[in-house]
Scaffold this motif. Structure first.
Motif, PDB file in Angstrom:
ATOM      1  N   UNK A  90      31.493  61.819  45.063  1.00 44.68           N
ATOM      2  CA  UNK A  90      30.510  62.504  45.906  1.00 44.68           C
ATOM      3  C   UNK A  90      29.246  62.850  45.122  1.00 44.68           C
ATOM      4  N   UNK A  91      29.349  62.957  43.809  1.00 46.00           N
ATOM      5  CA  UNK A  91      28.183  63.183  42.954  1.00 46.00           C
ATOM      6  C   UNK A  91      27.510  61.871  42.555  1.00 46.00           C
ATOM      7  N   UNK A  92      27.989  60.741  43.103  1.00 44.55           N
ATOM      8  CA  UNK A  92      27.417  59.449  42.759  1.00 44.55           C
ATOM      9  C   UNK A  92      27.934  58.878  41.474  1.00 44.55           C
ATOM     10  N   UNK A  93      28.993  59.478  40.904  1.00 49.20           N
ATOM     11  CA  UNK A  93      29.524  59.027  39.628  1.00 49.20           C
ATOM     12  C   UNK A  93      30.753  58.164  39.757  1.00 49.20           C
ATOM     13  N   UNK A  94      31.318  57.835  38.608  1.00 44.02           N
ATOM     14  CA  UNK A  94      32.538  57.036  38.557  1.00 44.02           C
ATOM     15  C   UNK A  94      33.493  57.658  37.555  1.00 44.02           C
ATOM     16  N   UNK A  95      34.768  57.376  37.715  1.00 46.15           N
ATOM     17  CA  UNK A  95      35.773  57.863  36.786  1.00 46.15           C
ATOM     18  C   UNK A  95      36.802  56.769  36.574  1.00 46.15           C
ATOM     19  N   UNK A  96      37.300  56.674  35.367  1.00 47.66           N
ATOM     20  CA  UNK A  96      38.325  55.685  35.055  1.00 47.66           C
ATOM     21  C   UNK A  96      39.340  56.305  34.107  1.00 47.66           C
ATOM     22  N   UNK A  97      40.528  55.728  34.148  1.00 39.10           N
ATOM     23  CA  UNK A  97      41.607  56.216  33.290  1.00 39.10           C
ATOM     24  C   UNK A  97      42.092  55.073  32.421  1.00 39.10           C
ATOM     25  N   UNK A  98      42.488  55.410  31.212  1.00 34.99           N
ATOM     26  CA  UNK A  98      43.024  54.405  30.313  1.00 34.99           C
ATOM     27  C   UNK A  98      44.168  54.962  29.492  1.00 34.99           C
ATOM     28  N   UNK A  99      45.109  54.079  29.171  1.00 37.26           N
ATOM     29  CA  UNK A  99      46.242  54.501  28.347  1.00 37.26           C
ATOM     30  C   UNK A  99      46.882  53.272  27.740  1.00 37.26           C
TER      31      UNK A  99
END
Length: 815
Positions: A634-643
């Protein structure tokens, strides 16, 4: 006594005419004619005289009678015609005439023999149904009967003496005709004499027509003469042609039916698998070798149309590399793209490698290609094409087979796609149902678990058996579990708002480092309790981002809490805020439990937990990361997860873009709630709350702080209390029976507008949505707090209202 002489001279009683050989004479000659009787009497009289006087005693009178016989026959011919003349001249042969008389008669009839033959032949020729044409050794016409006149359109007199070739032989056959005449002249042999042949003849106007021809040579020791019997077989030929045409049509229809049956059989060998309920991958895997066998090709490729206007290779035989790399071909480009654009079969007997998109076609040296579009009604499903490494011309029936197979393959693919979608939807629905069941079980567990210590410690406190330390501990446990439940409820409400698209955002410039540092300090006590080291590194000169401060704090809190929760004792959590050319990057890295490769793609899904069993080691609803992802987006951003896998920690990276335009307010720093700016001791507070327990607990908090409180349970009672004594502050619930808090504040503001006064108002509500907050402020409240309400937060909000009076609404310190 002798009979009368006349009777002896003409015996016409039929004694000698009853014999079979005389039947012709009896039918042909008019025996009652005096002229006929005269001739016959002369013949018969000569016979009797010969018998009486002997062969050698024939007198001059008999010779004279015989000499007169030709004249008698000639006279009869003039009256009766040449046919009768012939019969009369030969009649003596069939009568009992002595040999000597026969010799005399023969000599006497010799001058009449040739004229009689010509007359007889003319009669026969004119009566013939077929055309009769006679020619001499030079090929000139010597006879042309009436049937020939009708057939060829020439009068007899016009053609007599003319070369046969120029009259009846078509120009194309004249050279062959001349060679035949010359061959016969030299060798006496001919291929057509005595044979019945069919050939074309020519009419007077030059029109050719079919005839049946028989040529004979006249028996003579003199020059050769030929007679041709010609029969017009135009009608017969038309009947035969029509019969052949009908037979050919029947054979063609039979062949077409057989070819169609064979085509259907071959199509069936390809597509019977398409009728089964196979998945798309199973269907394609089954179809390719069938198509290859049916057409004896080296390659088979099926491409499916995508929504972006490209074709993607989904299955290939002989060109497996295309399928493995999921080669994309724009519609309109290359061989397959051309088929898709033109929606028709395309055949390339000799492939131009410069125009081929797939390099594997070049690498495999495919020389010939044939392809068809896969369509259902007007929808393009894809393209099917086959290829050969040898130069090959695909026959029409092979292309038709490919198109028919393609039509059925298209239907089968579409059916398989729908079937797969239904199967996936069913599987997803079943998985969602299981997930929801697991989630509801988790919710029940997470909500009930805090109630146990709350009820237990409440019971102990009520019994009065706890010492001061134990009582303090009991109160701390109760407070902590109440806050936990409030957090769970907030998460549920946030998810509900996210799913319904009702999340309200107030976008302002926000310093992300300040938000991170504040939330780190909130989480630090829990980290220290668990023995987890917590480190923060922030780049300098990071520009403000556009966002909602409360929602950004929620994102950071979820990421940090999640990292601390899954990191064991002795572990470490590193938080980094980094400046990017176009935004700000937040990274939270831990050395904790890690994420399995199977669960990593689902880490941000709602209601999903890596371990939802009853033996799970970690609590919570599993909503934090899903909420964080939605708020970041909603803030125009992105998120990713890594492991790197279980036991090897996890890294969460969120990127927030810099604002494209200048936001209306200056950057606001986010601090923790401040202590009240002034005391509420002695303040007059009107409390409106319909729930008895909530009203009494808030009343106790306010009175303990020194406020003078009037507590009522309805909007009507509140209006009466205001009318009697206006308060310094109005604290009202929103959801009440009858008139709610909105109706109350509107009525209060209407009265104030008339009187010129303004009472500061604080809204309390269990409706914790952002739109609920906005509505409350728009209706006339200056502050808004969501239940459950902490005492310090409540006292601070009332103090701020008392300090500022009825100034414009401010951003609340907390949700």
């Amino acid at each position: 006594m002798d009979r009368p002489r006349s009777s002896r001279r003409i015996p016409m009683r039929g004694d000698h005419l009853t014999q079979p050989r005389n039947a012709v004479i009896r039918r042909a000659l008019p025996l009652d004619s005096p002229l006929v009787r005269f001739v016959l009497a002369g013949v018969m009289g000569g016979r009797r005289r010969t018998e009486r006087h002997g062969g050698d005693g024939l007198g001059n009178r008999l010779r004279g009678s015989m000499a007169a016989l030709p004249r008698s026959i000639g006279a009869a011919a003039a009256v009766l015609g040449p046919g009768a003349q012939k019969l009369l001249s030969d009649a003596w042969r069939w009568l009992p005439v002595p040999p000597r008389v026969a010799s005399w008669v023969t000599q006497a009839m010799e001058p009449l023999r040739l004229p009689l033959f010509d007359a007889e032949r003319a009669v026969l020729l004119d009566a013939a149904l077929d055309a009769v044409i006679a020619a001499d050794a030079t090929g000139r016409i010597t006879e042309f009967n009436a049937a020939a006149e009708r057939m060829f359109g020439y009068p007899r007199a016009e053609v007599l003496g003319r070369p046969l070739a120029e009259v009846v032989v078509p120009p194309a056959l004249r050279e062959q005709h001349g060679k035949g005449f010359e061959q016969y002249r030299l060798t006496g042999k001919s291929r057509i004499i005595g044979q019945r042949i069919e050939i074309n003849a020519m009419r007077a106007g030059g029109a050719e027509f079919p005839v049946e021809l028989t040529v004979t040579r006249a028996a003579s020791d003199g020059p050769a003469a030929f007679t041709a019997h010609v029969r017009d077989i135009s009608d017969r030929r038309r009947v035969e042609d029509e019969r052949r045409r009908l037979l050919a049509a029947e054979q063609a229809a039979r062949a077409e039916a057989e070819a169609a049956a064979e085509l259907v059989r071959r199509v069936q060998t390809i597509t019977d698998a398409a009728l089964a309920s196979l998945s798309l991958e199973e269907l394609l895997r089954e179809l390719l070798p069938r198509i290859q066998r049916a057409l004896a090709t080296d390659t088979v490729v099926i491409l499916l149309a995508e929504a972006d206007g490209t074709l993607v290779v989904r299955a290939a035989l002989g060109l497996e590399e295309d399928a493995q790399r999921a080669v994309r071909i724009p519609i309109g480009e290359g061989f397959a793209g051309r088929i898709a654009a033109e929606r028709r079969p395309v055949v390339l007997d000799d492939v131009d490698y410069e125009r081929v998109v797939s390099r594997y076609v070049r690498d495999k040296a495919i020389r010939s290609l044939a392809g068809v579009p896969l369509t259902v009604e007007t929808r393009l499903v894809g393209v099917l094409h086959v290829g050969s490494v040898h130069s090959r011309t695909f026959r029409r029936d092979e292309v038709e087979l490919l198109q028919l197979a393609g039509d059925r393959v298209a239907l089968a693919i579409e059916r398989a796609v729908v079937h797969d979608a239904e199967r996936r939807a069913r599987a997803e629905a079943e998985a969602a149902a299981r997930t929801m069941d697991d989630f509801l079980a988790t919710v029940s567990h997470e909500l009930r678990t805090p109630l146990t210590p709350i009820l237990s410690w409440t019971h102990m406190l009520r019994g009065g058996k706890l010492g001061a330390d134990q009582a303090a501990r009991a109160l701390a446990v109760i407070e902590r579990n109440v806050k936990l439940q409030a957090r769970l409820i907030d998460d549920l409400l946030d998810v509900s708002r996210i799913m319904s698209g009702k999340v309200h955002m107030e976008m302002r410039p926000v310093e992300l480092p300040a938000v991170v540092e504040a939330e780190v300090e909130v989480v630090r006590p829990a980290a220290e309790t668990r023995g987890v080291a917590l480190a923060v590194r922030v780049d300098a000169d990071i520009a403000p981002i556009g966002g909602d401060a409360d929602r950004l704090r929620q994102v950071v809190s979820n990421l940090l809490s999640n990292a601390v929760k899954f990191t064991p004792q002795g572990g470490r959590v590193d938080v980094t805020v980094r400046r990017l050319p176009t935004g700000v990057e937040l990274t939270v890295r831990d050395t904790g439990k890690g994420i399995s490769p199977e669960f990593l793609p689902h880490i941000f899904e709602r209601f999903r937990q890596a371990d939802s069993s009853v033996t799970r080691a970690y609590g919570g609803l599993g909503l934090g990361l899903a909420i964080a992802r939605h708020l970041i987006e909603l803030h125009g951003g992105t998120v990713r997860a890594g492991s790197d896998g279980e036991g090897r920690g996890a890294t969460f990276t969120a990127v927030f873009p810099l604002p494209a335009v200048t936001l209306p307010a200056p950057p606001m720093r986010v601090d923790r709630p401040r202590q009240p700016t002034r005391s509420i001791d002695g303040a007059r507070v009107l409390l409106v709350e319909d729930d008895t327990d909530t009203r009494s607990s808030i009343l106790a908090v306010l009175e303990a702080a020194g406020a003078r409180v009037t507590a009522v349970s309805s909007a009507a009672d509140a209006l009466d209390a205001i009318g009697q004594s206006p308060p310094d502050v109005l604290v009202s619930d929103i959801g009440m029976p009858g008139d709610d808090g909105y109706a109350l504040i509107r009525r209060v503001r209407e009265v104030e507008a008339a009187e010129g006064a303004r009472i500061p108002a604080l809204a309390l509500t269990g409706y914790a949505g952002a739109h609920d907050r906005a509505r409350a402020l728009a209706t006339g409240f200056q502050r808004w707090l969501a239940k459950p309400i902490e005492a310090q937060e409540l006292l601070g909000a009332i103090a701020q209202l008392l300090s500022s009076g009825a100034e414009a609404p401010r951003t609340p310190a907390s949700r």
